[in-house]
Design an enzyme around this catalytic site. Sequence first.
Site, PDB file in Angstrom:
ATOM      1  N   LYS A  52      -2.829   1.374   3.479  1.00 22.92           N
ATOM      2  CA  LYS A  52      -2.245   1.487   2.128  1.00 22.92           C
ATOM      3  C   LYS A  52      -3.317   1.934   1.120  1.00 22.92           C
ATOM      4  CE  LYS A  52       1.386  -1.785   3.211  1.00 22.92           C
ATOM      5  NZ  LYS A  52       1.795  -3.191   3.306  1.00 22.92           N
ATOM      6  N   GLN A  96       0.546  -9.146   0.975  1.00 20.39           N
ATOM      7  CA  GLN A  96       0.745  -8.821   2.391  1.00 20.39           C
ATOM      8  C   GLN A  96       1.255 -10.049   3.153  1.00 20.39           C
ATOM      9  OE1 GLN A  96       0.346  -5.669   3.828  1.00 20.39           O
ATOM     10  NE2 GLN A  96       1.283  -6.633   5.588  1.00 20.39           N
ATOM     11  N   ASP A 119       7.184  -3.772  -3.527  1.00 19.31           N
ATOM     12  CA  ASP A 119       7.726  -4.047  -2.181  1.00 19.31           C
ATOM     13  C   ASP A 119       9.248  -4.216  -2.227  1.00 19.31           C
ATOM     14  OD1 ASP A 119       6.091  -3.912   0.035  1.00 19.31           O
ATOM     15  OD2 ASP A 119       5.180  -5.881  -0.282  1.00 19.31           O
TER      16      ASP A 119
END
Length: 296
Positions: A52, A96, A119
Amino acid sequence: MQLLDGKKTAEDIKREIAAEVQKMKNNGEKVPHLAAIIVGNDGASLTYVGSKVKACERVGFESTLVKMPSTTSETELLKKIKELNEDDNIDGFIVQLPLPEQIDEQKVLMAVDPSKDVDGFHPENFGKMALDMSTFIPATPFGILELLERYNVETKGKHTVVIGRSHIVGRPMSILMGRKGFPGNSTVTLTHSYTKNIAQITTQADIIITALGVPNYLKAEMVKDGVVVIDVGITRVADDSNEKGYVITGDVDFDNVSKKASFITPVPGGVGPMTIAMLMKNTLLAREMKILKIKE
């Protein structure tokens, strides 16, 4: 059979985003800034976060990686999230997953400011998605929609079968494929571990989206000719003949199912690269939404 090439499509999307970022720079505007929090040293998570950060460099974003030890308490993590929520320089951030067991994942996802939740996991964004309002769509489902759209896969009036009901892929996909518009307007069946006679259902499907995490689960006899197959599964399977000692395998018995499919995603190189590209797209969207708010 046509391959839905996620690697190539993701590169196209990153090029498009890089061009947008260049325009922002030329106009003297601030470029998007994505932050990622990682708690602990989970190997797969570190790899994901690393890719990422690389993707941010590739498209010209700023990025911040916040590493916290696996002993981090829930209170400490929530304090860090509050900091990022209040930091005007950060446009979007992700936490995460998975998190260590002392931390309540739901509480953490709820703490993220919905306007920075790139997200798309916050209930406010999930609810907006379910109501067809403009919002952040979770990156993997967003990537699947983009693949279907760019390869012009017909979805209207089709029977879509989703295998797996996770909040990250299965559940959102079942909502998105039934929404008005393209891709969408299909009739959706959501299957899971309690579904009986699953093969009977999958053989009637025009489109199958599988996110089960069971290697080679979907066999050729479970699909009809001309089916469209989206394989979200990604599992490391031990293989001594491979120098790494394992191979990455999807949910689909690719060699045999691909002979019957009209479109199919490979694993690796299908949905995976799209997920990171769409996270970049959501971050760009977060920056653009912030610019609009400032102008109001």
